[in-house]
Enzyme design. Structure first.
Site, mmCIF file in Angstrom:
data_model
loop_
_atom_site.group_PDB
_atom_site.id
_atom_site.type_symbol
_atom_site.label_atom_id
_atom_site.label_comp_id
_atom_site.label_asym_id
_atom_site.label_seq_id
_atom_site.Cartn_x
_atom_site.Cartn_y
_atom_site.Cartn_z
ATOM 1 N N ASP A 155 54.369 47.870 36.833
ATOM 2 C CA ASP A 155 55.613 47.383 36.245
ATOM 3 C C ASP A 155 55.485 45.948 35.751
ATOM 4 O OD1 ASP A 155 56.841 49.761 36.833
ATOM 5 O OD2 ASP A 155 57.768 49.053 38.688
ATOM 6 N N LYS A 156 56.318 45.594 34.806
ATOM 7 C CA LYS A 156 56.346 44.250 34.256
ATOM 8 C C LYS A 156 56.418 43.183 35.349
ATOM 9 C CE LYS A 156 59.438 41.083 31.829
ATOM 10 N NZ LYS A 156 60.790 40.914 31.226
#
EC number: 5.4.99.-
Length: 320
Positions: A155-156
């Site tokens: 994830d970011k």
């Protein structure tokens, strides 16, 4: 992501025109506009783009075309066929990379928190892929022009280790290892609450949350098998430092599983708590990554130190 996710082609953002996604409207979505319904599903696609798809006939309700403001009824079936993206050339960008390992077949990087892994509609720059194109020049093309080299994702707002393939043969070999669960993926996280068991396994299926289609939850409906193993590393007053090992790689798996057992990640904007210790993004770091080299057959394993923001959080917890 998902945490360290296998790259699954049936993801909404990865469908081509020959594929279609289908949903049945539930009671909670009855009365909702179709453009909002689809926008909630695809948070990386603008609502304007979705409205255009609807106008162009790519979304159908019970087999017929509708307008973007069409209000849905319970039990109706929505079928969406995403058109092929307009070909575009990604730009190589001089974004700093922390390279942990590199040879002619594979590169392993320590991704900082806040960096998106690959471009998506409306977001074509400033990603890890843009940085890799500048650094490597040669990346596999299996996942198309928007995701060259990308075998898996994190994830970011999760930091840590991620591998990318420099050619198609290496990509296929690494993807096969992910599928057969032979890749070692260990994370370190700070969670709310004190876990009383020193170790354990969370075996609970994950699917989209019916009340918020952008999120995922533990559910038996339209779900996928998901397994996460945990080991307690240290306990604090109201918090626990844990090591987590992924057996499967579902979107948001660690975040969803830890919330499910009552210990959400500190700083998690989607699944966490608003009170107590916090940080900018979830306190989750992909610390260990191990795999068999696609050409030499050698077993490689890498470890990335805990990032500064998590280290600061741990310091605060130890000194409360």
């Amino acid at each position: 992501m998902s945490e360290n996710n296998e790259y699954e082609k049936n993801s909404l953002h990865e469908m081509d025109e020959s594929e279609a996604a289908e949903w049945v409207v539930e009671q909670a979505q009855a009365g909702e506009r179709i453009d909002k319904f689809l926008s909630d599903l695809m948070d990386q696609v603008s609502r304007t783009q979705i409205q255009q798809w609807i106008k162009d006939g790519h979304a159908r309700v019970d087999g017929r075309g509708v307008k973007p403001n069409y209000k849905l009824a319970e039990s109706q079936t929505i079928v969406l066929s995403i058109p092929d993206p307009t070909p575009m050339e990604l730009t190589a960008e001089a974004i700093p990379l922390e390279v942990v390992y590199e040879d002619s077949d594979v590169i392993v990087v320590n991704k900082p928190r806040g960096l998106v892994v690959h471009p998506a509609p409306g977001h074509y720059s400033g990603t890890l892929v843009n940085a890799l194109l500048y650094h490597c020049k040669d990346l596999s093309g299996i996942n198309g022009v928007q995701r060259p080299g990308i075998v898996h994702r994190i994830d970011k707002d999760t930091s840590g280790l991620l591998m990318a393939a420099k050619n198609d043969q290496a990509h296929s070999h690494l993807a096969a290892q992910l599928k057969e669960h032979s890749v070692t993926r260990k994370y370190i996280a700070i969670v709310h609450g004190v876990l009383h068991h020193d170790n354990g396994t969370i075996d609970a299926p994950i699917g989209r949350d019916a009340s918020d289609r952008k999120l995922y939850t533990v559910t038996e409906k339209n779900s996928k098998h998901a397994v996460t193993h945990f080991v307690v590393l240290e306990r604090f007053d109201g918090y626990t430092l844990v090591e987590l090992k992924l057996e499967t790689g579902r979107t948001h798996q660690i975040r969803v599983h830890m919330k499910f057992i009552g210990h959400p990640l500190v700083g998690d904007p989607a699944y966490g708590r608003s009170k107590g210790m916090t940080m900018d993004g979830q306190a989750l770091h992909a610390q260990v990554l191990g795999f068999t080299h696609p050409k030499t057959g050698e077993r490689l394993e890498f470890e990335a130190p805990i990032p500064e923001d998590m280290a600061d959080l741990l310091h605060r917890l130890k000194n409360v």
